[in-house]
Design a protein around this motif. Structure first.
Motif, PDB file in Angstrom:
ATOM      1  N   GLY A 256      -0.923 -13.437   4.716  1.00 33.52           N
ATOM      2  CA  GLY A 256      -1.613 -12.325   5.402  1.00 33.52           C
ATOM      3  C   GLY A 256      -2.535 -12.824   6.508  1.00 33.52           C
ATOM      4  N   GLN A 406      -6.931  -9.963  -2.324  1.00 34.18           N
ATOM      5  CA  GLN A 406      -6.038  -9.504  -1.217  1.00 34.18           C
ATOM      6  C   GLN A 406      -4.821  -8.834  -1.660  1.00 34.18           C
ATOM      7  N   GLY A 408      -1.533  -6.677   0.848  1.00 35.08           N
ATOM      8  CA  GLY A 408      -1.063  -6.406   1.999  1.00 35.08           C
ATOM      9  C   GLY A 408       0.457  -6.409   2.241  1.00 35.08           C
ATOM     10  N   LYS A 410       3.749  -5.765   4.978  1.00 36.21           N
ATOM     11  CA  LYS A 410       4.629  -6.036   6.483  1.00 36.21           C
ATOM     12  C   LYS A 410       5.813  -5.111   6.463  1.00 36.21           C
ATOM     13  N   GLN A 423       1.487  -3.890  10.062  1.00 40.19           N
ATOM     14  CA  GLN A 423       0.742  -4.617   8.843  1.00 40.19           C
ATOM     15  C   GLN A 423      -0.439  -3.920   8.371  1.00 40.19           C
ATOM     16  N   LEU A 424      -0.519  -4.072   7.074  1.00 42.29           N
ATOM     17  CA  LEU A 424      -1.741  -3.450   6.348  1.00 42.29           C
ATOM     18  C   LEU A 424      -2.280  -4.266   5.285  1.00 42.29           C
ATOM     19  N   GLU A 425      -3.586  -4.506   5.401  1.00 42.77           N
ATOM     20  CA  GLU A 425      -4.309  -5.421   4.504  1.00 42.77           C
ATOM     21  C   GLU A 425      -5.663  -5.166   4.037  1.00 42.77           C
ATOM     22  N   ASN A 427      -8.949  -6.527   1.779  1.00 40.98           N
ATOM     23  CA  ASN A 427      -9.453  -7.944   1.316  1.00 40.98           C
ATOM     24  C   ASN A 427     -10.931  -7.418   0.511  1.00 40.98           C
ATOM     25  N   GLY A 467     -10.736  -3.247   5.280  1.00 42.66           N
ATOM     26  CA  GLY A 467      -9.178  -2.760   5.329  1.00 42.66           C
ATOM     27  C   GLY A 467      -8.774  -3.245   6.849  1.00 42.66           C
TER      28      GLY A 467
END
Length: 581
Positions: A256, A406, A408, A410, A423-425, A427, A467
């Protein structure tokens, strides 16, 4: 004995040295090109484990070879441009062909001796030496507008800049020993929010100047920093399946934008890394590090910074062509020497720690990723610090449930637009995660997951949730990217109140046993937007324009604070670093 443990290990394994290449420096832009090609290939490349960074240059070329051997219609003109770029950057590992008998050659060398290769200012190749030398330059300047809700000296417009000049060299000796070295001299005036971060994670009590991701700094003018940056290592293969790297640099574990296991957030550190490949599907990595506890040192005195150590191992398994799972364990300890008990490369560290009295900081993690449909990658991490299942099921917010998570994904060539990548992530980390307790015999900072007063994982430390959304687009030499995020964390309203966000704090000073939750303390919400356009003038020379907007809202004054920065920069063989916090 205590000063030469790493060297003894190196000499022991160097009895059967084989050829080995250096690694490509950590660089989010550069590594995205590689990760994108891996996703496009729709399966893990044989022996290539992308969860462990940095990547070996020879392995990067092997990945490009496998893609060119079986090209697909899905590759765009920009993809082929990136393949050429990556191969030119590590041309010494490209096999000559009839169509390209001299890989990486420049069309017009400078004064016949310089830039004979596109990637190298100067290169030398003989039977004994392979040498690549290039300048490393970063000139950037911008205008910042900081505004607080209440009157503050930082209000108003001011100049930011970064001025870095250095040199980068890499190569090999006798086709057996690889090496890398980087050195730069730097001055910088960072935006206000970075200066505030530096005051939270500073080397000394009350120190004003600090550079995130760097070690020792000096004050420059009234609000700037002056520092040297240096990294270097040697690398070689011992036996056929074991690679050894020894030096001073950063490492990264994960897929990530962030890593909750080990990131490149902190300053470089001394380490010995052993990477063992068992067949095409398994890679086992041991990382032994020498860290520094720079907390609570007197600013007015020249004192030796106390040492601390961390032993880590990571097992990466490609369980199929589309699924990878990794297991991670780390132990942070403080002695006047390296503890030989942790040098066993295959033992369960938690057992060793318990046998010695449980005075050290044990962490266990899991990471996984899934690649599918040649366009998608889903990844995640879980880090367990102290974790009591009984307390979790009670639902009372026990401080002992210290963990980070985490998740996420892609999406490349999004909506069938070539080289538009999303990309979304997400944590999060519970309060007091990564921190550890002190005692009468252990000074603060000796066993927390910190190096040089900077977190080894997430820059926000703990007690946060965030986010992130990242958009990237490329058309050969021209690229654009945007990083957008919302971050919520709980800060300490005063130095004597520990709500679990600042991992430099001793967790024995916590506010209570139960009732702990993410965001406790001074709840702070940050809205972040960073847009950057870049054009590659020539190989590894980039002209960039950037606009940053950051808005911080806190429950306590100054309740609202905004920061806007517009800047221009020229980068030459220096990675762009994102300071998203």
């Amino acid at each position: 004995m205590r000063n030469n443990v790493y060297l003894l290990c190196l000499f022991f394994f160097s009895l059967s040295v084989r050829a080995q290449s250096p690694f490509a420096p950590l660089n989010s832009d550069y590594y995205h090109l590689i990760d994108r090609l891996e996703i496009r290939q729709d399966r893990w490349a044989d022996g290539f484990h992308s969860s462990i960074k940095p990547y070996n240059r020879q392995s990067i070329i092997q990945l490009t070879d496998s893609i060119l051997a079986k090209p697909t219609r899905d590759l765009s003109d920009s993809d082929y441009f990136n393949l050429d770029y990556l191969r030119d950057d590590s041309w010494e590992w490209v096999k000559p062909t009839a169509d390209d008998p001299q890989p990486g050659n420049s069309r017009e060398p400078l004064f016949r001796h310089f830039y004979k290769k596109k990637a190298d200012f100067y290169n030398l190749q003989t039977e004994d030496v392979d040498l690549h030398i290039s300048p490393a330059v970063y000139f950037g300047a911008g205008v910042e507008r900081a505004s607080y809700e209440a009157s503050n000296p930082a209000d108003g417009q001011k100049l930011n800049f970064i001025n870095s000049r250095g040199v980068e060299l890499r190569g090999s000796i006798g086709k057996k020993l690889g090496f890398y070295s980087f050195f730069s001299e730097n001055q910088a005036i960072y935006p206000e929010y970075i200066q505030q971060y530096g005051r939270t994670y500073s080397r000394y009590n009350g120190e004003e100047g600090s550079a995130p991701g760097e070690g020792f700094t000096k004050n420059y003018r009234t609000n700037g920093v002056d520092f040297l940056s240096a990294r270097g290592y040697i690398t070689f293969n011992a036996l056929k399946v074991i690679n050894i790297q020894f030096g001073h640099d950063r490492n990264f574990i994960g897929n990530g934008f962030r890593s909750l296991l080990l990131s490149d957030n902190s300053a470089p550190y001394l380490f010995a890394k052993f990477s063992t490949r068992l067949g095409k599907r398994i890679q086992y990595t041991n990382l032994f590090t020498h860290l520094q506890n720079s907390q609570n040192l007197p600013a007015a005195m020249n004192v030796l910074i106390p040492p601390k150590f961390a032993a880590m191992h990571h097992l990466s398994v490609n369980v199929s062509d589309h699924v990878n799972i990794g297991l991670f364990e780390a132990e942070v300890f403080s002695r006047d020497r390296v503890d030989l008990s942790y040098l066993n490369p295959i033992i369960f560290y938690r057992y060793v720690e318990s046998s010695q009295g449980s005075a050290d900081n044990a962490l266990i993690g899991l990471d996984a990723k899934v690649n599918f449909l040649s366009q998608f990658l889903v990844y995640g991490q879980v880090m367990l610090d102290e974790f009591v299942l009984r307390e979790l099921t009670r639902g009372r917010g026990s401080w002992t449930n210290k963990f980070a998570v985490q998740l996420g994904g892609k999406y490349i060539d999004a909506f069938d637009v070539p080289n538009l990548d999303l990309q979304l992530e997400m944590n999060l980390a519970r309060p007091y995660t990564y921190s550890h307790g002190g005692s009468s015999t252990v000074s603060p900072g000796q066993t927390n997951y910190v190096h040089y007063s900077q977190p080894l994982a997430h820059p926000l430390g703990a007690n946060f949730m965030e986010g992130l959304g990242i958009v990237r687009f490329q058309r050969q030499k021209l690229s654009a990217s945007g990083i957008f995020g919302i971050m919520m964390y709980g800060a300490d309203p005063s130095p004597d109140r520990n709500y679990g966000g600042n991992i430099l704090q001793d967790y024995n000073t916590r506010i209570g046993e139960d009732g702990n939750h993410i965001g406790q303390g001074r709840k702070t919400i940050i809205t972040y937007g960073d847009i950057r356009g870049s054009y590659m003038i020539r190989h590894n020379v980039f002209l960039e324009a950037r606009y940053l907007y950051r808005f911080q809202d806190s429950e306590y004054r100054p309740a609202r604070y905004s920061d806007q920065v517009a800047s221009l920069a020229v980068r030459w063989n220096i990675p762009y670093r994102n300071w998203v916090f």
